[in-house]
Design a protein around this motif. Structure first.
Motif, PDB file in Angstrom:
ATOM      1  N   MET A   1      50.992  66.009  78.366  1.00  0.00           N
ATOM      2  CA  MET A   1      50.201  66.649  77.305  1.00  0.00           C
ATOM      3  C   MET A   1      48.957  67.264  77.935  1.00  0.00           C
ATOM      4  O   MET A   1      47.939  66.598  78.128  1.00  0.00           O
ATOM      5  N   LEU A   2      49.067  68.558  78.262  1.00  0.00           N
ATOM      6  CA  LEU A   2      48.059  69.234  79.074  1.00  0.00           C
ATOM      7  C   LEU A   2      46.668  69.247  78.438  1.00  0.00           C
ATOM      8  O   LEU A   2      45.659  69.095  79.118  1.00  0.00           O
ATOM      9  N   TYR A   3      46.622  69.416  77.113  1.00  0.00           N
ATOM     10  CA  TYR A   3      45.336  69.537  76.429  1.00  0.00           C
ATOM     11  C   TYR A   3      45.052  68.301  75.562  1.00  0.00           C
ATOM     12  O   TYR A   3      44.494  68.413  74.475  1.00  0.00           O
ATOM     13  N   LYS A   4      45.425  67.129  76.064  1.00  0.00           N
ATOM     14  CA  LYS A   4      45.301  65.906  75.274  1.00  0.00           C
ATOM     15  C   LYS A   4      43.851  65.627  74.868  1.00  0.00           C
ATOM     16  O   LYS A   4      43.587  65.154  73.766  1.00  0.00           O
ATOM     17  N   THR A   5      42.900  65.917  75.752  1.00  0.00           N
ATOM     18  CA  THR A   5      41.488  65.674  75.419  1.00  0.00           C
ATOM     19  C   THR A   5      41.075  66.496  74.206  1.00  0.00           C
ATOM     20  O   THR A   5      40.387  66.004  73.306  1.00  0.00           O
ATOM     21  N   ARG A   6      41.521  67.739  74.155  1.00  0.00           N
ATOM     22  CA  ARG A   6      41.201  68.586  73.003  1.00  0.00           C
ATOM     23  C   ARG A   6      41.935  68.092  71.745  1.00  0.00           C
ATOM     24  O   ARG A   6      41.374  68.115  70.650  1.00  0.00           O
ATOM     25  N   TYR A   7      43.176  67.687  71.921  1.00  0.00           N
ATOM     26  CA  TYR A   7      43.955  67.167  70.795  1.00  0.00           C
ATOM     27  C   TYR A   7      43.275  65.945  70.190  1.00  0.00           C
ATOM     28  O   TYR A   7      43.085  65.859  68.969  1.00  0.00           O
ATOM     29  N   ASP A   8      42.885  65.014  71.031  1.00  0.00           N
ATOM     30  CA  ASP A   8      42.202  63.811  70.554  1.00  0.00           C
ATOM     31  C   ASP A   8      40.885  64.152  69.874  1.00  0.00           C
ATOM     32  O   ASP A   8      40.529  63.563  68.840  1.00  0.00           O
ATOM     33  N   ALA A   9      40.176  65.127  70.440  1.00  0.00           N
ATOM     34  CA  ALA A   9      38.903  65.542  69.838  1.00  0.00           C
ATOM     35  C   ALA A   9      39.135  66.166  68.464  1.00  0.00           C
ATOM     36  O   ALA A   9      38.393  65.895  67.512  1.00  0.00           O
ATOM     37  N   ALA A  10      40.187  66.987  68.347  1.00  0.00           N
ATOM     38  CA  ALA A  10      40.484  67.628  67.061  1.00  0.00           C
ATOM     39  C   ALA A  10      40.801  66.592  65.994  1.00  0.00           C
ATOM     40  O   ALA A  10      40.389  66.735  64.831  1.00  0.00           O
ATOM     41  N   ILE A  11      41.536  65.568  66.353  1.00  0.00           N
ATOM     42  CA  ILE A  11      41.871  64.499  65.406  1.00  0.00           C
ATOM     43  C   ILE A  11      40.599  63.820  64.899  1.00  0.00           C
ATOM     44  O   ILE A  11      40.411  63.625  63.692  1.00  0.00           O
ATOM     45  N   THR A  12      39.711  63.496  65.819  1.00  0.00           N
ATOM     46  CA  THR A  12      38.457  62.826  65.454  1.00  0.00           C
ATOM     47  C   THR A  12      37.572  63.724  64.604  1.00  0.00           C
ATOM     48  O   THR A  12      37.013  63.294  63.586  1.00  0.00           O
ATOM     49  N   ILE A  13      37.462  64.998  65.001  1.00  0.00           N
ATOM     50  CA  ILE A  13      36.571  65.935  64.299  1.00  0.00           C
ATOM     51  C   ILE A  13      37.097  66.254  62.907  1.00  0.00           C
ATOM     52  O   ILE A  13      36.333  66.289  61.937  1.00  0.00           O
ATOM     53  N   ALA A  14      38.401  66.484  62.771  1.00  0.00           N
ATOM     54  CA  ALA A  14      38.968  66.786  61.452  1.00  0.00           C
ATOM     55  C   ALA A  14      38.722  65.632  60.485  1.00  0.00           C
ATOM     56  O   ALA A  14      38.357  65.851  59.319  1.00  0.00           O
ATOM     57  N   ARG A  15      38.911  64.420  60.959  1.00  0.00           N
ATOM     58  CA  ARG A  15      38.704  63.263  60.082  1.00  0.00           C
ATOM     59  C   ARG A  15      37.229  63.102  59.710  1.00  0.00           C
ATOM     60  O   ARG A  15      36.884  62.873  58.545  1.00  0.00           O
ATOM     61  N   GLY A 103      42.367  70.949  52.216  1.00  0.00           N
ATOM     62  CA  GLY A 103      42.430  70.282  53.506  1.00  0.00           C
ATOM     63  C   GLY A 103      41.643  70.998  54.583  1.00  0.00           C
ATOM     64  O   GLY A 103      41.387  72.202  54.497  1.00  0.00           O
ATOM     65  N   VAL A 104      41.270  70.228  55.597  1.00  0.00           N
ATOM     66  CA  VAL A 104      40.655  70.762  56.818  1.00  0.00           C
ATOM     67  C   VAL A 104      41.779  71.071  57.797  1.00  0.00           C
ATOM     68  O   VAL A 104      42.636  70.222  58.058  1.00  0.00           O
ATOM     69  N   SER A 105      41.790  72.287  58.330  1.00  0.00           N
ATOM     70  CA  SER A 105      42.865  72.714  59.229  1.00  0.00           C
ATOM     71  C   SER A 105      42.287  73.163  60.563  1.00  0.00           C
ATOM     72  O   SER A 105      41.426  74.043  60.610  1.00  0.00           O
ATOM     73  N   ILE A 106      42.769  72.543  61.649  1.00  0.00           N
ATOM     74  CA  ILE A 106      42.315  72.890  63.000  1.00  0.00           C
ATOM     75  C   ILE A 106      43.547  73.067  63.890  1.00  0.00           C
ATOM     76  O   ILE A 106      44.360  72.154  64.024  1.00  0.00           O
ATOM     77  N   ALA A 107      43.678  74.248  64.486  1.00  0.00           N
ATOM     78  CA  ALA A 107      44.760  74.515  65.434  1.00  0.00           C
ATOM     79  C   ALA A 107      44.157  74.949  66.760  1.00  0.00           C
ATOM     80  O   ALA A 107      43.034  75.454  66.819  1.00  0.00           O
ATOM     81  N   PHE A 108      44.936  74.761  67.822  1.00  0.00           N
ATOM     82  CA  PHE A 108      44.500  75.181  69.154  1.00  0.00           C
ATOM     83  C   PHE A 108      45.619  75.992  69.787  1.00  0.00           C
ATOM     84  O   PHE A 108      46.785  75.572  69.782  1.00  0.00           O
ATOM     85  N   SER A 109      45.280  77.170  70.289  1.00  0.00           N
ATOM     86  CA  SER A 109      46.281  78.025  70.921  1.00  0.00           C
ATOM     87  C   SER A 109      45.746  78.570  72.232  1.00  0.00           C
ATOM     88  O   SER A 109      44.527  78.598  72.475  1.00  0.00           O
TER      89      SER A 109
END
Length: 269
Positions: A1-15, A103-109
């Motif tokens: 999971m190349l961008y796992k740090t960003r993924y984890d951050a997005a989960i925390t921030i969205a919540r 809902g809060v929506s956050i995507a990363f591309s």
């Protein structure tokens, strides 16, 4: 999971931001409109939430870029590297009237490819997430689309009325498609939030969604969630979508061709 740090951050921030906005939902807030017809509302909490999401992401990933709904103008290319696509409150009209369907929506591309998506609907206690290649999850439980194979037994949600005032001369054809869905499906619902409606197809609670005049922030996060749950998303011609697509169909995959046939019969004949 190349961008796992960003993924984890997005989960925390969205919540964190979702919970903060939910806690302030029934406090006084300012409502404005982006158009003269009062069809596209924005609240002061939309603007606050977007600034807070961008602030929290930027504090960790200083060189990343943002494509967000409440920007006055989006000059950032959708093909940019390390691009966050944000809708701080999808379903603003619902939100401003006190409905919990938002809902809060956050995507990363990166380079136009969506890598992960987060959708959090705090007042419904629904937290959807997916990273490409790693599956989709609802409240920590892996989810898959429904196995219902017949349109007549399916629940379809609709975004066909979204932006309909912009479709001058197209109203009759779009209403014909809506009517065809009403006649062909078990039920048709309009929930007022595209990210929620697409995620509900991913969760198996509904079988399909049709939407028009949508923007990247309306579907970027939920599209990857749907795909990772085993669903299908195409434009009305059956072609693969990208971040520039505005009109499309989501489904459990099994009934997809049936919905496409309705589109061909009502929109293109």
């Amino acid at each position: 999971m190349l961008y796992k740090t960003r993924y984890d951050a997005a989960i925390t921030i969205a919540r964190a931001v979702g919970d903060q906005i939910a806690s302030r939902h029934f406090e006084p807030f300012v409502v404005d409109f982006k158009d003269s017809d009062a069809n596209d509302p924005v609240t002061s909490l939309d603007q606050f939430a977007q600034k807070e999401i961008i602030r929290l992401i930027s504090s960790q990933f200083k060189d990343d870029k943002f494509y967000a709904e409440e920007d006055d103008e989006n000059s950032i290319s959708l093909a940019s590297e390390n691009l966050w696509i944000i809708d701080p409150i999808d379903g603003t009209a619902n939100f401003m009237h006190g409905l919990p369907l938002w809902g809060v929506s956050i995507a990363f591309s990166t380079n136009g490819k969506i890598l992960f998506g987060i959708v959090y609907c705090p007042e419904l206690s629904l937290f959807y997430k997916a990273y490409t290649g790693y599956g989709a999850f609802l409240n920590q439980k892996k989810m898959t689309v429904s196995s219902i194979p017949v349109l007549k037994k399916s629940v379809i949600t609709s975004g066909l009325t979204h932006g309909l005032h912009l479709e001058t001369g197209e109203e009759n054809r779009i209403f014909s498609l809506f009517t065809s869905l009403l006649k062909s499906a078990q039920r048709v619902r309009i929930l007022g939030s595209s990210v929620l409606q697409i995620c509900e197809v991913a969760s198996g609670h509904t079988e399909g969604f049709c939407g028009i005049q949508l923007k990247p922030w309306d579907f970027a996060a939920s599209a990857v969630i749907l795909k990772e749950a085993g669903g299908k998303i195409t434009d009305f011609y059956g072609r693969e979508i990208d971040l520039h697509t505005q009109d499309f169909i989501c489904s459990n995959g099994i009934i997809h061709d049936k919905i496409l046939d309705l589109c061909k019969d009502t929109l293109f004949n």
